[in-house]
Design an enzyme around this catalytic site. Structure first.
Site, PDB file in Angstrom:
ATOM      1  N   PHE A 119       1.026  -1.394  -0.018  1.00 20.60           N
ATOM      2  CA  PHE A 119      -0.008   0.009   0.035  1.00 20.60           C
ATOM      3  C   PHE A 119       0.968   1.283   0.003  1.00 20.60           C
ATOM      4  CE2 PHE A 119      -2.679   2.759   2.632  1.00 20.60           C
ATOM      5  CZ  PHE A 119      -3.722   3.128   1.497  1.00 20.60           C
ATOM      6  N   ARG A 121       9.372  -9.505  -4.198  1.00 23.24           N
ATOM      7  CA  ARG A 121       9.284 -10.918  -3.654  1.00 23.24           C
ATOM      8  C   ARG A 121       9.058 -11.883  -4.997  1.00 23.24           C
ATOM      9  NH1 ARG A 121       7.752 -11.896   1.876  1.00 23.24           N
ATOM     10  NH2 ARG A 121       7.750 -14.322   1.140  1.00 23.24           N
ATOM     11  N   TYR A 168       4.699  -6.671  17.138  1.00 20.14           N
ATOM     12  CA  TYR A 168       5.023  -5.813  15.913  1.00 20.14           C
ATOM     13  C   TYR A 168       5.575  -4.434  16.180  1.00 20.14           C
ATOM     14  CZ  TYR A 168       3.989  -2.462  11.643  1.00 20.14           C
ATOM     15  OH  TYR A 168       4.192  -1.637  10.799  1.00 20.14           O
ATOM     16  N   LYS A 224       9.719  -3.252  15.390  1.00 18.06           N
ATOM     17  CA  LYS A 224       9.782  -2.139  14.880  1.00 18.06           C
ATOM     18  C   LYS A 224      10.926  -1.082  15.827  1.00 18.06           C
ATOM     19  CE  LYS A 224       7.634  -1.862  10.988  1.00 18.06           C
ATOM     20  NZ  LYS A 224       8.227  -1.523   9.601  1.00 18.06           N
ATOM     21  N   ILE A 277     -25.795   1.472   7.097  1.00 21.43           N
ATOM     22  CA  ILE A 277     -26.014   0.637   8.118  1.00 21.43           C
ATOM     23  C   ILE A 277     -26.050   1.512   9.403  1.00 21.43           C
ATOM     24  CG2 ILE A 277     -25.119  -1.346   9.678  1.00 21.43           C
ATOM     25  CD1 ILE A 277     -24.289  -2.432   7.168  1.00 21.43           C
TER      26      ILE A 277
END
Length: 321
Positions: free
Chosen positions: A13, A34, A143, A147, A193
């Protein structure tokens, strides 16, 4: 003379948007992919790697490179199935990052830009209190820990080798193509909604994808960016209620928000095992970008309203495909 930039995470992204910006601004770009990943190659080169860890060889991509932008990472995921999540994050985000940086320094790369995370600072702030780059790190999940450890190792490497390191910690990034919870919110609002978020008085810093990419590219050349850590946001903190109303407006819908107190929502979410989600929707997370503004002379080029309009437009067009 245009600099040569080596970019990881080019199919992601943030990395994908960075790639498009670099090409548009006529940088010479080498994108690491990759094996099995594909990009329509136009005005940039690629190399392929099997995986990112402490053993990855980057020698085919770093010759003649001036700046590395490291946007690839093992990202924060819900319901991680790894038996040892911290070890999995460390393998990619710490060992993989340091390995790339060390090879970059050996190849003569001048600057290494690392896309970190606000999770290094922590998970939340009190209302009206902001995180700053100088705060003592307080990561709360694997995570964020990975970092933080990568940042620490990169700073050590900068001292050891003389290669400049720039660390950028984004808050939640949104923009055209955003997924996860942000996309879910757009879907709910688009369908009309009713949502129980009409009385949430928190404040959260967000960053539009275009604003983040602009800062990343600014850090390629700015002399004052060397060996600094920057926080980045749109400079406009919003409550969850305000954000939902702005998204609905961008979608051309009316936000049907029921004013249920945040305390009630938190209690129900805890009973349902969704405490982390309720913290993100009801809690605050604010950052101070005054250092980013003053040291770099940087201002977010895109307003939150305009960025949300672009995000909503992409969402609506993607439904037609």
């Amino acid at each position: 003379m245009s600099k040569t930039v080596f970019l990881t995470g080019a199919t992601g992204f943030v990395g994908g948007a960075t790639l498009r910006c670099l090409v548009a601004r006529n940088y010479t770009v080498i994108a690491a992919l990759r094996n099995g990943s594909q990009l329509l190659q136009n005005k940039f080169s690629t190399i392929n790697v099997d995986s990112i860890d402490g053993a990855t060889s980057w020698k085919n991509g770093l010759t003649g490179v001036d700046v590395v932008i490291h946007a690839a990472a093992r990202v924060h995921v819900m319901n991680d199935t790894e038996t040892d999540p911290l070890a999995a994050f460390r393998r990619v985000n710490v060992e993989g990052t340091v390995n790339l940086a060390r090879q970059a320094a050996s190849a003569g790369v001048r600057r290494f830009i690392f896309i970190s995370s606000i999770k290094v600072n922590g998970e939340s702030t009190d209302l009206g209190v902001t995180y700053s780059p100088e705060d003592t790190p307080a990561p709360a999940d694997p995570y964020g820990i990975s970092k933080m450890e990568a940042e620490e190792r990169l700073r050590e490497l900068a001292v050891e080798t003389g290669m400049e390191v720039v660390i950028i910690r984004p808050v939640l990034v949104y923009g055209p193509g955003v997924k996860a919870n942000f996309q879910s919110m757009m879907r709910w609002l688009d369908k009309g909604i009713p949502l129980p978020f009409g009385a949430i008085h928190n404040r959260r810093s967000l960053v539009a994808l275009d604003n983040l990419v602009d800062l990343i590219v600014t850090c390629i050349n700015h002399p004052a960016a060397a060996n600094q850590t920057f926080l980045v946001s749109d400079g406009e903190d919003l409550s969850t209620t305000q954000l939902l109303r702005k998204i609905a407006l961008a979608l051309g819908r009316t936000a049907r928000l029921v004013p249920i107190p945040a305390g009630v929502l938190r209690g129900v979410a805890t009973l349902l095992g969704r405490k982390a989600l309720s913290n993100r929707l009801c809690g605050s997370l604010q950052v101070d970008i005054s250092k980013t503004r003053s040291l770099l002379g940087w201002t977010p080029p895109v307003s939150a309203d305009d960025a949300l309009k672009a995000t909503a437009q992409y969402f609506q067009e993607s439904k037609k495909q």
